[in-house]
Design a protein around this motif. Sequence first.
Motif, PDB file in Angstrom:
ATOM      1  N   ALA A 185       0.865  -1.181   0.000  1.00  0.00           N
ATOM      2  CA  ALA A 185       0.000   0.000   0.000  1.00  0.00           C
ATOM      3  C   ALA A 185       0.897   1.225   0.000  1.00  0.00           C
ATOM      4  O   ALA A 185       1.868   1.289   0.766  1.00  0.00           O
ATOM      5  N   CYS A 186       0.602   2.168  -0.867  1.00  0.00           N
ATOM      6  CA  CYS A 186       1.485   3.330  -1.005  1.00  0.00           C
ATOM      7  C   CYS A 186       0.691   4.508  -1.564  1.00  0.00           C
ATOM      8  O   CYS A 186      -0.054   4.357  -2.540  1.00  0.00           O
ATOM      9  N   HIS A 187       0.859   5.688  -0.940  1.00  0.00           N
ATOM     10  CA  HIS A 187       0.155   6.871  -1.423  1.00  0.00           C
ATOM     11  C   HIS A 187       0.813   7.481  -2.658  1.00  0.00           C
ATOM     12  O   HIS A 187       0.196   8.273  -3.366  1.00  0.00           O
ATOM     13  N   ASP A 188       2.060   7.108  -2.903  1.00  0.00           N
ATOM     14  CA  ASP A 188       2.765   7.591  -4.091  1.00  0.00           C
ATOM     15  C   ASP A 188       2.316   6.739  -5.281  1.00  0.00           C
ATOM     16  O   ASP A 188       2.789   5.626  -5.478  1.00  0.00           O
ATOM     17  N   LYS A 189       1.400   7.272  -6.064  1.00  0.00           N
ATOM     18  CA  LYS A 189       0.794   6.512  -7.145  1.00  0.00           C
ATOM     19  C   LYS A 189       1.823   6.052  -8.176  1.00  0.00           C
ATOM     20  O   LYS A 189       1.781   4.913  -8.649  1.00  0.00           O
ATOM     21  N   GLU A 190       2.769   6.925  -8.501  1.00  0.00           N
ATOM     22  CA  GLU A 190       3.786   6.574  -9.492  1.00  0.00           C
ATOM     23  C   GLU A 190       4.653   5.413  -8.994  1.00  0.00           C
ATOM     24  O   GLU A 190       4.940   4.479  -9.741  1.00  0.00           O
ATOM     25  N   GLU A 191       5.059   5.470  -7.736  1.00  0.00           N
ATOM     26  CA  GLU A 191       5.890   4.401  -7.182  1.00  0.00           C
ATOM     27  C   GLU A 191       5.099   3.098  -7.062  1.00  0.00           C
ATOM     28  O   GLU A 191       5.629   2.018  -7.320  1.00  0.00           O
ATOM     29  N   LEU A 192       3.838   3.206  -6.672  1.00  0.00           N
ATOM     30  CA  LEU A 192       3.003   2.012  -6.560  1.00  0.00           C
ATOM     31  C   LEU A 192       2.882   1.318  -7.908  1.00  0.00           C
ATOM     32  O   LEU A 192       2.963   0.088  -7.995  1.00  0.00           O
ATOM     33  N   GLU A 193       2.711   2.089  -8.959  1.00  0.00           N
ATOM     34  CA  GLU A 193       2.611   1.506 -10.294  1.00  0.00           C
ATOM     35  C   GLU A 193       3.937   0.891 -10.729  1.00  0.00           C
ATOM     36  O   GLU A 193       3.962  -0.115 -11.431  1.00  0.00           O
ATOM     37  N   PHE A 194       5.044   1.484 -10.295  1.00  0.00           N
ATOM     38  CA  PHE A 194       6.357   0.936 -10.631  1.00  0.00           C
ATOM     39  C   PHE A 194       6.562  -0.414  -9.951  1.00  0.00           C
ATOM     40  O   PHE A 194       7.088  -1.358 -10.550  1.00  0.00           O
ATOM     41  N   LEU A 195       6.150  -0.528  -8.706  1.00  0.00           N
ATOM     42  CA  LEU A 195       6.382  -1.737  -7.921  1.00  0.00           C
ATOM     43  C   LEU A 195       5.436  -2.876  -8.290  1.00  0.00           C
ATOM     44  O   LEU A 195       5.805  -4.052  -8.206  1.00  0.00           O
ATOM     45  N   SER A 196       4.224  -2.542  -8.681  1.00  0.00           N
ATOM     46  CA  SER A 196       3.150  -3.539  -8.743  1.00  0.00           C
ATOM     47  C   SER A 196       2.978  -4.168 -10.119  1.00  0.00           C
ATOM     48  O   SER A 196       3.211  -3.539 -11.153  1.00  0.00           O
ATOM     49  N   ASP A 197       2.521  -5.413 -10.096  1.00  0.00           N
ATOM     50  CA  ASP A 197       2.073  -6.086 -11.315  1.00  0.00           C
ATOM     51  C   ASP A 197       0.576  -5.863 -11.519  1.00  0.00           C
ATOM     52  O   ASP A 197       0.097  -5.786 -12.644  1.00  0.00           O
ATOM     53  N   GLU A 198      -0.139  -5.764 -10.401  1.00  0.00           N
ATOM     54  CA  GLU A 198      -1.577  -5.517 -10.440  1.00  0.00           C
ATOM     55  C   GLU A 198      -1.923  -4.552  -9.318  1.00  0.00           C
ATOM     56  O   GLU A 198      -1.293  -4.570  -8.258  1.00  0.00           O
ATOM     57  N   ILE A 199      -2.927  -3.730  -9.557  1.00  0.00           N
ATOM     58  CA  ILE A 199      -3.347  -2.757  -8.538  1.00  0.00           C
ATOM     59  C   ILE A 199      -4.852  -2.876  -8.298  1.00  0.00           C
ATOM     60  O   ILE A 199      -5.652  -2.919  -9.237  1.00  0.00           O
ATOM     61  N   TYR A 200      -5.203  -2.912  -7.016  1.00  0.00           N
ATOM     62  CA  TYR A 200      -6.609  -2.897  -6.602  1.00  0.00           C
ATOM     63  C   TYR A 200      -6.899  -1.560  -5.924  1.00  0.00           C
ATOM     64  O   TYR A 200      -6.153  -1.120  -5.049  1.00  0.00           O
ATOM     65  N   THR A 201      -7.974  -0.922  -6.345  1.00  0.00           N
ATOM     66  CA  THR A 201      -8.408   0.329  -5.738  1.00  0.00           C
ATOM     67  C   THR A 201      -9.499   0.032  -4.713  1.00  0.00           C
ATOM     68  O   THR A 201     -10.483  -0.645  -5.024  1.00  0.00           O
ATOM     69  N   ILE A 202      -9.291   0.525  -3.496  1.00  0.00           N
ATOM     70  CA  ILE A 202     -10.231   0.288  -2.405  1.00  0.00           C
ATOM     71  C   ILE A 202     -10.889   1.603  -2.023  1.00  0.00           C
ATOM     72  O   ILE A 202     -10.211   2.621  -1.834  1.00  0.00           O
ATOM     73  N   PHE A 203     -12.208   1.585  -1.919  1.00  0.00           N
ATOM     74  CA  PHE A 203     -12.971   2.783  -1.564  1.00  0.00           C
ATOM     75  C   PHE A 203     -14.099   2.382  -0.629  1.00  0.00           C
ATOM     76  O   PHE A 203     -14.916   1.509  -0.956  1.00  0.00           O
ATOM     77  N   GLU A 204     -14.102   2.987   0.553  1.00  0.00           N
ATOM     78  CA  GLU A 204     -15.128   2.705   1.563  1.00  0.00           C
ATOM     79  C   GLU A 204     -15.285   1.206   1.805  1.00  0.00           C
ATOM     80  O   GLU A 204     -16.390   0.677   1.891  1.00  0.00           O
ATOM     81  N   GLY A 205     -14.140   0.528   1.907  1.00  0.00           N
ATOM     82  CA  GLY A 205     -14.140  -0.886   2.256  1.00  0.00           C
ATOM     83  C   GLY A 205     -14.454  -1.837   1.125  1.00  0.00           C
ATOM     84  O   GLY A 205     -14.533  -3.051   1.335  1.00  0.00           O
ATOM     85  N   LYS A 206     -14.603  -1.312  -0.084  1.00  0.00           N
ATOM     86  CA  LYS A 206     -14.915  -2.152  -1.234  1.00  0.00           C
ATOM     87  C   LYS A 206     -13.810  -2.054  -2.288  1.00  0.00           C
ATOM     88  O   LYS A 206     -13.165  -1.010  -2.419  1.00  0.00           O
ATOM     89  N   ILE A 207     -13.608  -3.135  -3.023  1.00  0.00           N
ATOM     90  CA  ILE A 207     -12.721  -3.079  -4.179  1.00  0.00           C
ATOM     91  C   ILE A 207     -13.533  -2.549  -5.355  1.00  0.00           C
ATOM     92  O   ILE A 207     -14.487  -3.182  -5.799  1.00  0.00           O
ATOM     93  N   VAL A 208     -13.142  -1.372  -5.835  1.00  0.00           N
ATOM     94  CA  VAL A 208     -13.932  -0.717  -6.878  1.00  0.00           C
ATOM     95  C   VAL A 208     -13.245  -0.739  -8.235  1.00  0.00           C
ATOM     96  O   VAL A 208     -13.849  -0.381  -9.252  1.00  0.00           O
ATOM     97  N   ASP A 209     -11.967  -1.153  -8.259  1.00  0.00           N
ATOM     98  CA  ASP A 209     -11.267  -1.202  -9.543  1.00  0.00           C
ATOM     99  C   ASP A 209     -10.081  -2.147  -9.430  1.00  0.00           C
ATOM    100  O   ASP A 209      -9.513  -2.331  -8.347  1.00  0.00           O
ATOM    101  N   HIS A 210      -9.733  -2.774 -10.556  1.00  0.00           N
ATOM    102  CA  HIS A 210      -8.562  -3.649 -10.641  1.00  0.00           C
ATOM    103  C   HIS A 210      -7.952  -3.465 -12.012  1.00  0.00           C
ATOM    104  O   HIS A 210      -8.656  -3.437 -13.022  1.00  0.00           O
ATOM    105  N   ARG A 211      -6.634  -3.322 -12.024  1.00  0.00           N
ATOM    106  CA  ARG A 211      -5.973  -3.211 -13.319  1.00  0.00           C
ATOM    107  C   ARG A 211      -4.631  -3.922 -13.283  1.00  0.00           C
ATOM    108  O   ARG A 211      -3.949  -3.953 -12.258  1.00  0.00           O
ATOM    109  N   SER A 212      -4.266  -4.521 -14.415  1.00  0.00           N
ATOM    110  CA  SER A 212      -2.984  -5.175 -14.566  1.00  0.00           C
ATOM    111  C   SER A 212      -2.010  -4.234 -15.240  1.00  0.00           C
ATOM    112  O   SER A 212      -2.361  -3.533 -16.181  1.00  0.00           O
ATOM    113  N   LEU A 213      -0.774  -4.233 -14.756  1.00  0.00           N
ATOM    114  CA  LEU A 213       0.243  -3.356 -15.314  1.00  0.00           C
ATOM    115  C   LEU A 213       1.245  -4.115 -16.164  1.00  0.00           C
ATOM    116  O   LEU A 213       2.236  -3.557 -16.631  1.00  0.00           O
ATOM    117  N   ASN A 214       1.020  -5.420 -16.349  1.00  0.00           N
ATOM    118  CA  ASN A 214       1.884  -6.217 -17.210  1.00  0.00           C
ATOM    119  C   ASN A 214       1.550  -5.942 -18.660  1.00  0.00           C
ATOM    120  O   ASN A 214       0.405  -6.071 -19.088  1.00  0.00           O
TER     121      ASN A 214
END
Length: 217
Positions: A185-214
């Motif tokens: 988990a990281c507030h730096d969006k650019e760094e999070l995208e650099f580190l991650s293969d996939e990202i899940y967006t969480i809002f009010e306790g729910k997963i509202v988005d998922h994207r693959s960076l591969n």
Amino acid sequence: MILQIENLTKKIKGVTVLDNINLTLTGGTCYGFEGKNGSGKTMLMRTICGLIRPTSGVVKFDDKVLGKDYSFPPSIGVLIENPAFIPEYSAFKNLKVLASINSKVTDDEIKEVLEQVGLDPNEKKIYKKFSLGMKQKLGIANAVMGSPKVVLLDEPINAIDESGVENVRKIIAKLKEKGSIIIVACHDKEELEFLSDEIYTIFEGKIVDHRSLNENE
């Protein structure tokens, strides 16, 4: 290792903080959790590692249920919020004490992981005199020591310098090579995208988005 989160809900004093979370995470992959403060990222991490029990739903590691088949995951490293260490001990001595709990990590491995995060294993300075960056690096070293099968890193790059961030990138790459599941988990969006293969967006306790960076997917 396969980590499955099935229909996981957590309520605190009647307030739903995690709402029907479903995830399947596999080894050799870094997963990013993004969302505003209070979205549920840290609560989900706490639930995955067994610090918080869900109100309903389950967390499973290779089909074994957390809280039923065992109290805590058998191979997990965690950096959540502010790590606590013995104030009068050096970095090496602190990790030595923690490693002695399961006797699976040698002195040489402790020295290696300290060097990986940018700390001198021979440094005699005690923890209470560490800078915030040094404390953060020791927290990361503790989380990845022994190459656990699941690693949870909540805001790992806080308070560390550019070379420290580069070290985190290298550590995560090595863990992926060894087949670990890494959750960041990281507030730096650019760094999070650099580190991650996939990202899940969480809002009010729910997963509202998922994207693959591969790029090949």
